[in-house]
Scaffold this motif. Structure first.
Motif, PDB file in Angstrom:
ATOM      1  N   THR A 198       0.841  -1.204   0.000  1.00 44.38           N
ATOM      2  CA  THR A 198       0.000   0.000   0.000  1.00 44.38           C
ATOM      3  C   THR A 198       0.873   1.250   0.000  1.00 44.38           C
ATOM      4  OG1 THR A 198      -1.697  -1.209   1.214  1.00 44.38           O
ATOM      5  CG2 THR A 198      -1.857   1.184   1.211  1.00 44.38           C
ATOM      6  N   HIS A 199       1.907   1.248   0.817  1.00 40.44           N
ATOM      7  CA  HIS A 199       2.842   2.383   0.838  1.00 40.44           C
ATOM      8  C   HIS A 199       3.523   2.528  -0.526  1.00 40.44           C
ATOM      9  CE1 HIS A 199       5.907   5.180   2.140  1.00 40.44           C
ATOM     10  NE2 HIS A 199       6.841   4.344   1.725  1.00 40.44           N
ATOM     11  N   PHE A 200       3.955   1.418  -1.107  1.00 38.71           N
ATOM     12  CA  PHE A 200       4.580   1.444  -2.432  1.00 38.71           C
ATOM     13  C   PHE A 200       3.636   2.078  -3.454  1.00 38.71           C
ATOM     14  CE2 PHE A 200       4.991  -0.791  -6.570  1.00 38.71           C
ATOM     15  CZ  PHE A 200       6.178  -0.209  -6.973  1.00 38.71           C
ATOM     16  N   SER A 201       2.385   1.658  -3.463  1.00 42.60           N
ATOM     17  CA  SER A 201       1.424   2.199  -4.430  1.00 42.60           C
ATOM     18  C   SER A 201       1.223   3.698  -4.235  1.00 42.60           C
ATOM     19  CB  SER A 201       0.075   1.479  -4.317  1.00 42.60           C
ATOM     20  OG  SER A 201       0.197   0.150  -4.747  1.00 42.60           O
ATOM     21  N   ARG A 202       1.140   4.131  -2.986  1.00 42.49           N
ATOM     22  CA  ARG A 202       0.945   5.555  -2.704  1.00 42.49           C
ATOM     23  C   ARG A 202       2.154   6.381  -3.161  1.00 42.49           C
ATOM     24  NH1 ARG A 202       0.284   5.168   2.341  1.00 42.49           N
ATOM     25  NH2 ARG A 202       2.300   5.922   3.028  1.00 42.49           N
ATOM     26  N   VAL A 203       3.350   5.921  -2.818  1.00 44.55           N
ATOM     27  CA  VAL A 203       4.571   6.646  -3.197  1.00 44.55           C
ATOM     28  C   VAL A 203       4.751   6.628  -4.714  1.00 44.55           C
ATOM     29  CG1 VAL A 203       7.088   6.627  -2.979  1.00 44.55           C
ATOM     30  CG2 VAL A 203       5.681   6.222  -0.982  1.00 44.55           C
ATOM     31  N   PHE A 204       4.463   5.493  -5.346  1.00 50.64           N
ATOM     32  CA  PHE A 204       4.585   5.374  -6.796  1.00 50.64           C
ATOM     33  C   PHE A 204       3.639   6.358  -7.480  1.00 50.64           C
ATOM     34  CE2 PHE A 204       4.118   3.678 -11.011  1.00 50.64           C
ATOM     35  CZ  PHE A 204       5.340   3.102 -11.291  1.00 50.64           C
ATOM     36  N   ARG A 205       2.382   6.421  -7.009  1.00 53.99           N
ATOM     37  CA  ARG A 205       1.408   7.354  -7.604  1.00 53.99           C
ATOM     38  C   ARG A 205       1.856   8.803  -7.431  1.00 53.99           C
ATOM     39  NH1 ARG A 205      -3.885   7.204  -9.266  1.00 53.99           N
ATOM     40  NH2 ARG A 205      -4.232   5.108  -8.465  1.00 53.99           N
ATOM     41  N   GLU A 206       2.410   9.139  -6.281  1.00 55.88           N
ATOM     42  CA  GLU A 206       2.910  10.497  -6.051  1.00 55.88           C
ATOM     43  C   GLU A 206       4.020  10.847  -7.050  1.00 55.88           C
ATOM     44  OE1 GLU A 206       4.128  10.785  -1.978  1.00 55.88           O
ATOM     45  OE2 GLU A 206       2.081  10.535  -1.228  1.00 55.88           O
ATOM     46  N   ALA A 207       4.866   9.877  -7.345  1.00 55.80           N
ATOM     47  CA  ALA A 207       6.009  10.122  -8.229  1.00 55.80           C
ATOM     48  C   ALA A 207       5.628  10.120  -9.702  1.00 55.80           C
ATOM     49  CB  ALA A 207       7.096   9.072  -7.979  1.00 55.80           C
ATOM     50  N   TYR A 208       4.730   9.220 -10.125  1.00 54.11           N
ATOM     51  CA  TYR A 208       4.451   9.014 -11.544  1.00 54.11           C
ATOM     52  C   TYR A 208       3.050   9.423 -11.987  1.00 54.11           C
ATOM     53  CZ  TYR A 208       8.826   6.473 -11.770  1.00 54.11           C
ATOM     54  OH  TYR A 208      10.154   6.135 -11.723  1.00 54.11           O
ATOM     55  N   GLY A 209       2.170   9.721 -11.038  1.00 55.99           N
ATOM     56  CA  GLY A 209       0.824  10.130 -11.396  1.00 55.99           C
ATOM     57  C   GLY A 209      -0.114   8.980 -11.745  1.00 55.99           C
ATOM     58  N   LEU A 210       0.358   7.764 -11.644  1.00 55.18           N
ATOM     59  CA  LEU A 210      -0.433   6.565 -11.917  1.00 55.18           C
ATOM     60  C   LEU A 210      -0.127   5.532 -10.853  1.00 55.18           C
ATOM     61  CD1 LEU A 210       0.379   6.134 -15.722  1.00 55.18           C
ATOM     62  CD2 LEU A 210      -1.770   6.972 -14.783  1.00 55.18           C
ATOM     63  N   SER A 211      -1.076   4.647 -10.596  1.00 53.00           N
ATOM     64  CA  SER A 211      -0.788   3.534  -9.701  1.00 53.00           C
ATOM     65  C   SER A 211       0.161   2.576 -10.424  1.00 53.00           C
ATOM     66  CB  SER A 211      -2.076   2.806  -9.332  1.00 53.00           C
ATOM     67  OG  SER A 211      -2.560   2.068 -10.447  1.00 53.00           O
ATOM     68  N   PRO A 212       0.852   1.709  -9.700  1.00 57.49           N
ATOM     69  CA  PRO A 212       1.732   0.739 -10.372  1.00 57.49           C
ATOM     70  C   PRO A 212       0.977  -0.114 -11.401  1.00 57.49           C
ATOM     71  CG  PRO A 212       2.185   0.760  -8.031  1.00 57.49           C
ATOM     72  CD  PRO A 212       0.966   1.607  -8.241  1.00 57.49           C
ATOM     73  N   ARG A 213      -0.241  -0.510 -11.082  1.00 65.00           N
ATOM     74  CA  ARG A 213      -1.038  -1.313 -12.010  1.00 65.00           C
ATOM     75  C   ARG A 213      -1.362  -0.507 -13.271  1.00 65.00           C
ATOM     76  NH1 ARG A 213      -6.328  -2.034 -13.194  1.00 65.00           N
ATOM     77  NH2 ARG A 213      -6.986  -4.120 -13.804  1.00 65.00           N
ATOM     78  N   GLU A 214      -1.789   0.748 -13.097  1.00 68.35           N
ATOM     79  CA  GLU A 214      -2.088   1.609 -14.257  1.00 68.35           C
ATOM     80  C   GLU A 214      -0.828   1.836 -15.089  1.00 68.35           C
ATOM     81  OE1 GLU A 214      -5.603   4.303 -12.164  1.00 68.35           O
ATOM     82  OE2 GLU A 214      -3.508   4.905 -11.968  1.00 68.35           O
ATOM     83  N   TRP A 215       0.305   2.055 -14.409  1.00 70.89           N
ATOM     84  CA  TRP A 215       1.584   2.254 -15.098  1.00 70.89           C
ATOM     85  C   TRP A 215       1.899   1.064 -15.989  1.00 70.89           C
ATOM     86  CZ3 TRP A 215       5.254   6.005 -15.641  1.00 70.89           C
ATOM     87  CH2 TRP A 215       6.519   5.612 -16.044  1.00 70.89           C
ATOM     88  N   ARG A 216       1.737  -0.134 -15.447  1.00 71.11           N
ATOM     89  CA  ARG A 216       2.008  -1.359 -16.196  1.00 71.11           C
ATOM     90  C   ARG A 216       1.113  -1.424 -17.437  1.00 71.11           C
ATOM     91  NH1 ARG A 216       2.297  -6.814 -13.035  1.00 71.11           N
ATOM     92  NH2 ARG A 216       4.528  -6.529 -13.265  1.00 71.11           N
TER      93      ARG A 216
END
Length: 106
Positions: free
Chosen positions: A45-63
């Motif tokens: 959950t922390h990874f997803s939140r930090v990833f979204r803050e950095a890239y503007g997308l969730s890790p799943r959306e990014w993929r």
């Protein structure tokens, strides 16, 4: 050169590598949780939140977006390889990371 805290630098590098791994084409792609754990994020959950803050997308959306774009591209006609992520870090890095000035133009 912009100064940043060591912990921020380390987190940014871990996010860059996570983003690259999420975008890799593979039949047996690891789960988002497995990638998060591999790059030192104990809590998905922390990874997803930090990833979204950095890239503007969730890790799943990014993929999904990256796989739709089939990144990285295949080598171009004439034998030229596409730009590598090591050279053009802005393709993978969070928005504040910037691109390397030592990279050749595309």
């Amino acid at each position: 050169m912009r100064w940043t805290h060591v912990s921020r630098f380390i987190q940014r590098r871990r996010l860059e590598e996570s983003a690259y791994e999420l975008a890799r084409l593979s039949r047996t792609a690891p789960t988002v949780s497995a990638i998060a754990e591999r790059w030192g994020f104990a809590d998905p959950t922390h990874f997803s939140r930090v990833f979204r803050e950095a890239y503007g997308l969730s890790p799943r959306e990014w993929r999904i977006v990256r796989l739709d774009r089939a990144w990285p591209p295949a080598p171009q006609a004439g034998g030229h390889e596409p730009a590598t992520r090591a050279c053009h870090t802005s393709l993978w890095a969070p928005a504040d990371a910037g691109a390397s000035s030592a990279c050749p133009s595309l």
